[in-house]
Design an enzyme around this catalytic site. Sequence first.
Site, PDB file in Angstrom:
ATOM      1  N   ARG A  76       0.831  -1.210   0.000  1.00  0.00           N
ATOM      2  CA  ARG A  76       0.000   0.000   0.000  1.00  0.00           C
ATOM      3  C   ARG A  76       0.866   1.261   0.000  1.00  0.00           C
ATOM      4  O   ARG A  76       1.872   1.321   0.720  1.00  0.00           O
ATOM      5  CB  ARG A  76      -0.941   0.003   1.202  1.00  0.00           C
ATOM      6  CG  ARG A  76      -1.922  -1.144   1.131  1.00  0.00           C
ATOM      7  CD  ARG A  76      -3.034  -1.114   2.134  1.00  0.00           C
ATOM      8  NE  ARG A  76      -3.605  -2.463   2.193  1.00  0.00           N
ATOM      9  CZ  ARG A  76      -4.416  -2.998   1.272  1.00  0.00           C
ATOM     10  NH1 ARG A  76      -4.787  -2.281   0.223  1.00  0.00           N
ATOM     11  NH2 ARG A  76      -4.856  -4.235   1.391  1.00  0.00           N
ATOM     12  N   ASP A  77       0.434   2.242  -0.795  1.00  0.00           N
ATOM     13  CA  ASP A  77       1.137   3.528  -0.833  1.00  0.00           C
ATOM     14  C   ASP A  77       0.974   4.218   0.520  1.00  0.00           C
ATOM     15  O   ASP A  77      -0.104   4.214   1.115  1.00  0.00           O
ATOM     16  CB  ASP A  77       0.572   4.414  -1.957  1.00  0.00           C
ATOM     17  CG  ASP A  77       1.493   5.570  -2.302  1.00  0.00           C
ATOM     18  OD1 ASP A  77       2.061   5.563  -3.410  1.00  0.00           O
ATOM     19  OD2 ASP A  77       1.648   6.493  -1.457  1.00  0.00           O
ATOM     20  N   ASN A  89       4.884   6.449 -13.432  1.00  0.00           N
ATOM     21  CA  ASN A  89       5.608   7.688 -13.699  1.00  0.00           C
ATOM     22  C   ASN A  89       7.066   7.380 -14.000  1.00  0.00           C
ATOM     23  O   ASN A  89       7.674   6.543 -13.325  1.00  0.00           O
ATOM     24  CB  ASN A  89       5.513   8.616 -12.479  1.00  0.00           C
ATOM     25  CG  ASN A  89       4.087   9.033 -12.186  1.00  0.00           C
ATOM     26  OD1 ASN A  89       3.337   9.382 -13.086  1.00  0.00           O
ATOM     27  ND2 ASN A  89       3.687   8.983 -10.916  1.00  0.00           N
ATOM     28  N   HIS A 133       1.376   2.283 -10.007  1.00  0.00           N
ATOM     29  CA  HIS A 133       0.339   2.627  -9.033  1.00  0.00           C
ATOM     30  C   HIS A 133      -0.959   1.978  -9.520  1.00  0.00           C
ATOM     31  O   HIS A 133      -1.316   2.129 -10.689  1.00  0.00           O
ATOM     32  CB  HIS A 133       0.084   4.135  -8.997  1.00  0.00           C
ATOM     33  CG  HIS A 133       1.256   4.988  -8.626  1.00  0.00           C
ATOM     34  ND1 HIS A 133       1.341   5.631  -7.411  1.00  0.00           N
ATOM     35  CD2 HIS A 133       2.377   5.338  -9.312  1.00  0.00           C
ATOM     36  CE1 HIS A 133       2.472   6.340  -7.364  1.00  0.00           C
ATOM     37  NE2 HIS A 133       3.108   6.185  -8.507  1.00  0.00           N
ATOM     38  N   HIS A 167       7.689   1.292 -10.587  1.00  0.00           N
ATOM     39  CA  HIS A 167       6.483   0.964  -9.832  1.00  0.00           C
ATOM     40  C   HIS A 167       5.263   1.340 -10.653  1.00  0.00           C
ATOM     41  O   HIS A 167       5.259   2.345 -11.354  1.00  0.00           O
ATOM     42  CB  HIS A 167       6.445   1.664  -8.471  1.00  0.00           C
ATOM     43  CG  HIS A 167       6.714   3.136  -8.520  1.00  0.00           C
ATOM     44  ND1 HIS A 167       7.982   3.640  -8.717  1.00  0.00           N
ATOM     45  CD2 HIS A 167       5.904   4.214  -8.399  1.00  0.00           C
ATOM     46  CE1 HIS A 167       7.936   4.966  -8.704  1.00  0.00           C
ATOM     47  NE2 HIS A 167       6.678   5.349  -8.529  1.00  0.00           N
TER      48      HIS A 167
HETATM   49  P1  5GP Z   1       6.156   8.336  -7.930  1.00  0.00           P
HETATM   50  O1  5GP Z   1       5.902   9.799  -7.754  1.00  0.00           O
HETATM   51  O2  5GP Z   1       7.633   8.018  -7.965  1.00  0.00           O
HETATM   52  O3  5GP Z   1       5.409   7.737  -9.081  1.00  0.00           O
HETATM   53  O4  5GP Z   1       5.503   7.628  -6.678  1.00  0.00           O
HETATM   54  C1  5GP Z   1       6.190   7.307  -5.513  1.00  0.00           C
HETATM   55  C2  5GP Z   1       5.140   6.861  -4.519  1.00  0.00           C
HETATM   56  O5  5GP Z   1       5.786   6.234  -3.442  1.00  0.00           O
HETATM   57  C3  5GP Z   1       4.296   8.017  -3.927  1.00  0.00           C
HETATM   58  O6  5GP Z   1       2.920   7.787  -4.217  1.00  0.00           O
HETATM   59  C4  5GP Z   1       4.599   7.947  -2.427  1.00  0.00           C
HETATM   60  O7  5GP Z   1       3.470   8.210  -1.622  1.00  0.00           O
HETATM   61  C5  5GP Z   1       5.092   6.510  -2.258  1.00  0.00           C
HETATM   62  N1  5GP Z   1       6.042   6.327  -1.169  1.00  0.00           N
HETATM   63  C6  5GP Z   1       7.122   7.094  -0.899  1.00  0.00           C
HETATM   64  N2  5GP Z   1       7.792   6.614   0.170  1.00  0.00           N
HETATM   65  C7  5GP Z   1       7.102   5.519   0.573  1.00  0.00           C
HETATM   66  C8  5GP Z   1       7.314   4.577   1.636  1.00  0.00           C
HETATM   67  O8  5GP Z   1       8.244   4.649   2.422  1.00  0.00           O
HETATM   68  N3  5GP Z   1       6.397   3.570   1.740  1.00  0.00           N
HETATM   69  C9  5GP Z   1       5.346   3.438   0.875  1.00  0.00           C
HETATM   70  N4  5GP Z   1       4.504   2.421   1.074  1.00  0.00           N
HETATM   71  N5  5GP Z   1       5.127   4.307  -0.128  1.00  0.00           N
HETATM   72  C10 5GP Z   1       5.995   5.332  -0.275  1.00  0.00           C
END
Ligand code: 5GP
Length: 117
Positions: A29-30, A88, A103, A101
Amino acid sequence: DPENIFAKILRGEIPNDTVLETEHSLAFRDIRPQAPLHVLVIPKGAYVSYDHFAQEASEAEIVDYVRAIGEVCRREGVAGDGFRMISNAGAHGVQEVPHLHVHILGGRNLGRMLTPA
Ligand code: 5GP
């Protein structure tokens, strides 16, 4: 970058709320959910982006990852009402964490895909 947050999660250095773990993939989970369901699915291999993964991952890793994403959608109950997948990449994609990753977002109507920049 082996010090990125998802690499640390994969090494067990940071806890996560795991939804699914397979041989080559991990879904959790995010930490800042943007919808009732917000799960991140990552390959265990150190791939930075989707294009990097598509070019360098083995067929076993690719099959595992694609199937893991579908399995999360079914298990989390969004396969019926629908969901959105976002991956992304890079500066224009505003990628925060340099480990591939996807989402998976769902649980409500998510509106149109993009808002104007
Ligand atoms: P991006 O912007 O790189 O596509 O998304 C990174 C995602 O990682 C964000 O939605 C953010 O909330 C999530 N995220 C960042 N740090 C952590 C963490 O320590 N644990 C979890 N579960 N999600 C994280």
